[in-house]
Design a protein around this motif. Structure first.
Motif, PDB file in Angstrom:
ATOM      1  N   GLN A 314       0.931  -1.289  -0.155  1.00  0.00           N
ATOM      2  CA  GLN A 314       0.115  -0.260   0.026  1.00  0.00           C
ATOM      3  C   GLN A 314       0.832   1.216  -0.005  1.00  0.00           C
ATOM      4  O   GLN A 314       0.523   2.340  -0.568  1.00  0.00           O
ATOM      5  N   ASN A 315       1.908   1.134   0.687  1.00  0.00           N
ATOM      6  CA  ASN A 315       2.878   2.571   0.935  1.00  0.00           C
ATOM      7  C   ASN A 315       3.267   2.739  -0.568  1.00  0.00           C
ATOM      8  O   ASN A 315       3.653   3.923  -0.718  1.00  0.00           O
ATOM      9  N   GLN A 318       0.583   4.850  -2.167  1.00  0.00           N
ATOM     10  CA  GLN A 318       0.274   6.061  -1.219  1.00  0.00           C
ATOM     11  C   GLN A 318       0.814   7.319  -1.744  1.00  0.00           C
ATOM     12  O   GLN A 318       0.097   8.441  -1.979  1.00  0.00           O
ATOM     13  N   MET A 386      -9.693  -3.907  -4.536  1.00  0.00           N
ATOM     14  CA  MET A 386      -8.395  -4.008  -5.547  1.00  0.00           C
ATOM     15  C   MET A 386      -8.878  -4.116  -6.903  1.00  0.00           C
ATOM     16  O   MET A 386      -8.345  -3.375  -7.648  1.00  0.00           O
ATOM     17  N   TYR A 409      -9.716   3.400  -2.107  1.00  0.00           N
ATOM     18  CA  TYR A 409      -8.122   3.107  -1.541  1.00  0.00           C
ATOM     19  C   TYR A 409      -8.342   2.922   0.352  1.00  0.00           C
ATOM     20  O   TYR A 409      -7.935   1.976   0.877  1.00  0.00           O
ATOM     21  N   THR A 412     -10.116  -0.406   1.247  1.00  0.00           N
ATOM     22  CA  THR A 412      -9.263  -1.621   1.211  1.00  0.00           C
ATOM     23  C   THR A 412      -8.639  -1.674   2.507  1.00  0.00           C
ATOM     24  O   THR A 412      -8.471  -2.881   2.797  1.00  0.00           O
ATOM     25  N   PHE A 413      -8.050  -0.728   2.919  1.00  0.00           N
ATOM     26  CA  PHE A 413      -7.123  -0.783   4.090  1.00  0.00           C
ATOM     27  C   PHE A 413      -8.003  -0.624   5.509  1.00  0.00           C
ATOM     28  O   PHE A 413      -7.594  -1.457   6.391  1.00  0.00           O
TER      29      PHE A 413
END
Length: 521
Positions: A314-315, A318, A386, A409, A412-413
């Protein structure tokens, strides 16, 4: 099968939720707070390190870390964590949870401070010492995973055990937030004291020399919460399950828990026989372990591995997302201190909106709907989101559709944390026998970290554009962000399938789950 559970452990299982439960959550949770702070705070300062140590006056863009240095600074702590999880997980079963727990904390405090005191003024010296201490910092953090989970699960009662372990894990979210707040505070103070022009206006002056203190303060701050809990960690008695089932000292376990629970506990007469039954003392590499716990261990390791690939990649997206939605302006339109502020602000907002709520949803619902349902639902939703981002990816990156992109986004997290990110941490601390519990949790966590390394680095290269002209400096062409996201969707789907190997521990005692009370007649 005759089911026999020791009285002292039964007392723990049926104990009402009381003060010592919350003390244990805070003590174990502060370790996790520090872990998350230390692991995630480096992403707030990598851009600043690039400007400070890789400044090129002839370049149009501010200095940035070369790919191999960026990979080392970000990845070396993950490698340390993987090693620490295996080593301290094993040690926690050999020496006892409590002894090893203090050791990991000391490592975290010393290495937090040391990583902010890197030697020399040259890029090479600073980066080498930073990486060296971040490896050992990671090693200490690694030990915290199996120990915190095991200690909390062994102290908890069976009715709310899931919520207690989840609460310890949720401190990770608070740690990420704290990292953001510290960076915001420090950069604001420095900005007031040392105003400087943007990179476009004056390349040399856009990074004041005092900015070198910013990243050091942010990195070293992680030692404070760890130091504050050291005294309380040392005062905690060893868990009754370790003392009774592993050290086989039932008398001591009964005395310890009488103090903790503040009730008189009697010691049983046949207790010693139950614990010393040779059939319950099989090792990690025995056929008996494979028969009883082989598939659950496979389930725990694979699901954690697959989840962390998705979670740590994910990072990568970002930065693109923040730039795309205009939260972080172009690098040359800011000075070094503003850049730290803007990155910290963006990460803190994402954490506040999606990461942190997910953790506490897990705490609230885990003992109601169970681990299995949460993990299955989490993987399923992550797969859906996703794919929903990936297939129409070119639609999402248009400026008009930014808000939708951020919502997808964030969701998702949210479902990673109200889903497999929490459950993969909780279940391995519940389903294995006490004498192998910390080791098995360490093995599961370490495979997870291997997934994190794949996610953070494999996808760093994979997500590069297919057009060689559009890649980041120093990277070969990859498969592009869209295809990377499709791959991540598939990975989440496979994680959903492997979830079926993991048993449901809700509402059962630890001894029932691990089969330690079963003595065949």
């Amino acid at each position: 099968m005759a089911e026999q559970q020791l009285g002292v452990l039964k007392a723990l299982d049926v104990a009402k939720t009381q003060l010592y439960h919350f003390t244990a959550i805070v003590i174990a949770g502060m370790g996790f707070f520090t872990d998350a702070y230390d692991l995630f705070c480096v992403s707030l300062v990598t851009k600043l390190l690039g400007r400070l140590y890789y400044f090129n006056p002839l370049s149009e863009k501010p200095g940035s870390l070369p790919p191999h240095v960026a990979a080392a600074v970000n990845g070396v702590a993950l490698c340390g964590t993987l090693a620490g999880q295996l080593f301290f997980g094993w040690l926690g079963d050999k020496l006892g949870r409590k002894k090893v727990y203090g050791l990991t904390l000391i490592m975290m405090i010393v290495c937090s401070i040391a990583s902010g005191l890197s030697f020399g003024h040259q890029a090479k010296g600073v980066m080498t010492t930073l990486c060296f201490f971040r490896f050992w910092l990671g090693f200490g953090i690694g030990g915290d995973y199996p120990l915190s989970a095991t200690i909390m699960s062994e102290y908890a009662n069976k009715k709310t055990r899931g919520a207690f372990i989840a609460a310890v894990f949720a401190m990770q979210g608070v740690g990420i937030l704290a990292g953001g707040f510290v960076a915001l505070a420090v950069s604001s103070i420095f900005d007031k004291k040392f105003p400087s022009p943007t990179y476009k206006v004056n390349r040399a002056l856009s990074t004041p020399p005092e900015a070198d203190y910013i990243w050091r303060i942010i990195v070293m701050f992680g030692a404070i919460p760890a130091a504050l809990t050291f005294y309380w960690r040392m005062k905690m008695p060893e868990t009754a399950r370790y003392t009774a089932l592993v050290a086989k000292n039932i008398k001591q376990a009964t005395q310890d828990m009488s103090k903790v629970l503040q009730v008189e506990l009697e010691m049983e007469e046949r207790a010693e026989e139950i614990v010393k039954d040779p059939r319950l003392n099989y090792g990690l590499f025995s056929k008996e372990f494979l028969r009883r716990h082989g598939l659950p261990l496979l389930g725990c390791t694979t699901t954690w591995f697959l989840l962390d690939i998705a979670f740590y990649s994910q990072n990568l997206f970002q930065k693109d997302i923040f730039s795309a939605i205009g939260w972080i302006p172009k690098a040359d339109t800011m000075n070094a201190i503003h850049e730290v502020f803007k990155i910290a602000r963006a990460q803190t907002l994402i954490a506040l909106c999606s990461t942190v709520p997910g953790y506490w949803f897990t705490v609230a619902f885990i003992d109601i709907i169970g681990r299995f349902a949460i993990q299955l639902m989490g993987f399923f939703m992550m797969t859906v989101f996703m794919f929903a981002i990936a297939f129409p990816y070119n639609h999402w990156i248009k400026p008009d559709n930014r808000i939708g992109f951020v919502i997808m986004y964030s969701l998702t997290f949210f479902f990673a944390n109200f889903g497999p990110n929490a459950t993969t941490f909780i279940v391995p601390a519940e389903i294995f026998p006490a004498r192998l519990r910390s080791t098995c949790h360490g093995i599961s966590a370490a495979t997870g970290k291997a997934g994190a390394i794949v996610g953070a680095f494999g996808f760093l290269y994979a997500a590069q554009s297919q057009d060689p002209k559009k890649t980041d400096a120093g990277y070969p062409p990859g498969i592009g962000v869209k295809n990377s996201l499709i791959m991540l969707g598939v990975i989440n789907f496979v994680g959903m399938l492997f979830t079926f190997l993991v048993p449901e521990p809700k509402g059962k005692s630890l001894e029932e789950l691990s089969g330690e009370t079963e003595v065949e007649k």
